[in-house]
Design a protein around this motif. Sequence first.
Motif: not given
Lengths: 307, 384
Positions: A190-192, A225-227, A229-237, A301-305
């Motif tokens: 969903l996030l990606f 281009l997903s880096i 978003m990967f930070a967001v997902v990694f922190i969350y997971q 993470f901040a960038e991804g959010v």
Amino acid sequence: MSFPPATEEDRLVGPRVRKVALYIVLSGMVLFYLIPIETGLMTAITSPESYTGQTPFLPPLEPLVPGTGEFSLEAWGGALDGLSGGLVNSLVLVVPATVLSGLLGSMAAYGLTTVDWRGQVGIYVLFIAGIFIPYQAVLVPLTQFWYNVVPLRTAFVPLAELLPLVREYHWKLVALIITHTAYGLPICTLLFRAHYKKLSGEMIEAARLDGASVTTIYRRIILPLSIPMFAVVFIYQFTQIWNDLLFALTIIQFGDASVVTMDLVGIGVSQSGTNFPLRMAAALLAALPTLVVYVLFGDKFAEGVAT
Amino acid sequence: MAALTLADVTKVFSDGSDDAVIAVDGVDMEIRDGEFLVLVGPSGCGKSTTLRMIAGLESVTQGEIRLGDRRINDVAPADRNIAMVFQSYALYPHMTVRENMSFGLEESTGMADAEVAATVEESASMMGIEELLDRKPSDLSGGQQQRVALGRAIVRDPEAFLMDEPLSNLDAKLRATMRTELQRIQEELGVTTVYVTHDQTEAMTMGDRIAVLDEGVLQQVGTPLECYHEPANRFVAGFIGEPSMNFFDVERQGTRLVADRFDYPLSEATHAALGDTTELALGIRPEDIELVGEPGDHAFETVVDVVEPMGDANACYLTFDRSGTDPETFVATVGGMQQVEAGQPAVAHLPESAIHLFDRATGEALRNRDLPDDDGVQQAVRSD
């Protein structure tokens, strides 16, 4: 009726009062949130023998201030001893599970968003439905599945004999890795997907005209281009899986494979009473890796959010 | 390099239900080797869809697209040897300009790294972007991004260029510069080019030929001057030219055209061209209307409603009756030095040599303006 015009003083006082009030409220909230942590930290550096529990939030200054306990790092040594096995198991579990769910989620989102094919919406709906399956509903099926349906345990017996570092009990960690990956996949997708929907369609078309295949487009365009978003997902997971106790209790149950949250439950508790400094030190130790992950991926993470 | 042929190309979009949309309807045209063809039309006319079908980004419902002798309907976009420039430039944001330009060569050819680098340098110097090669797209201005997008297309050395409104995101001044530069590059490379735009100025100035599209149907293919002076139908006449052609609904009674506010006698030759059609539309370009002193057979009394001075010319909106709140007007452009003021009476002369007559039912042009044989325009039109 008319009001006298506001003087220079009036106009300055209003915002100033508001600012002061704001800072008082903010300071109050900081105290409210930090005092428990500060208390835990102070307790953790107190010698268990001299710990009285009277003023747990004060630093241990016993000979100087009576009743506060003596300074000691003994609890930390105990915590490390008690949790080391769980910490290692948790790391073995959480790193592959996080990377796998992120990577698979990104691939699934790419296939469901950027690549066009018939029926993709139906598949995506199934993914989304996965988010809403409550943990509690799958506990019994999970146990049945890993203990009675899948012969993972028997597969690990020869592996443990062949390979160094691999033990028979590791099959439980592998089962837990797969379970967490599967359970994290829908939210990661969903996030990606939200991220990929914002990518320019013309850019993907340009890559197709440039001769890139579906996999090349993913590897050379989408993945870089997903880096954020990967930070967001990694922190969350990472946080989710590290802190999970329910699946761990269900699948690992007991034994050498127990993870840090399971070990934390029993540490410092005995019939003679609760060793609070040990419990606090262990809790802080167990929380440390998630903090490190936040610090490492924080700016991405901040960038991804934000995007 | 190769010619590009579209034979009866049709695109139908259907979402599974009955309401299918015909986006492109039986388009037949041939783009010659090395030609610059401009595909022009209002938004939603199917010009972008046509271009995307040539690129392979849309499937062809019916008909055939050939590049040279090769039928390319079912060839994957990557294997068509076609490069496309997108409206949004579509650069890869995480790559430097150099990487953006190398990407296509790396993916579609077996070129060695050194050769790729040399080819990129060469194309970059042609576009004047050598000093930008190590920057990322986000550090570039719109005009620079545009150049990089063009460079990325050039570097592939394709058999055909496709451009989808590539200049529409630039400001007016830069657009004019890029217009001439694009023509220069296309001429230098001699690559067959299809250029899509909704801007009739770009269509008039850039193309060897123009193809005008409306509602998916090809209206006319011809040189810019052909389309301007000899439009095939009312749509082309109205679309090409700025300000656009004036139209009056007229009815033919004998050898006269009767409009609401004027009677227009026709010469024998003009009359003969009309056959027995009586419901007509009279068209005349603003610059062909003269403001003269005396009313006559083809000169009618009007009132100036609004004047738009543009320096070199004045656009005068004339009306037969200025009393209403929103009077019906038509435009005449006169020299910028000619004094015209709103409210003043004027006599508008519609010379018979300059009028176009269209069948009102079908829109087809029955008679186009006379072109003097000796002023070169005729030759320019005919030589093609």
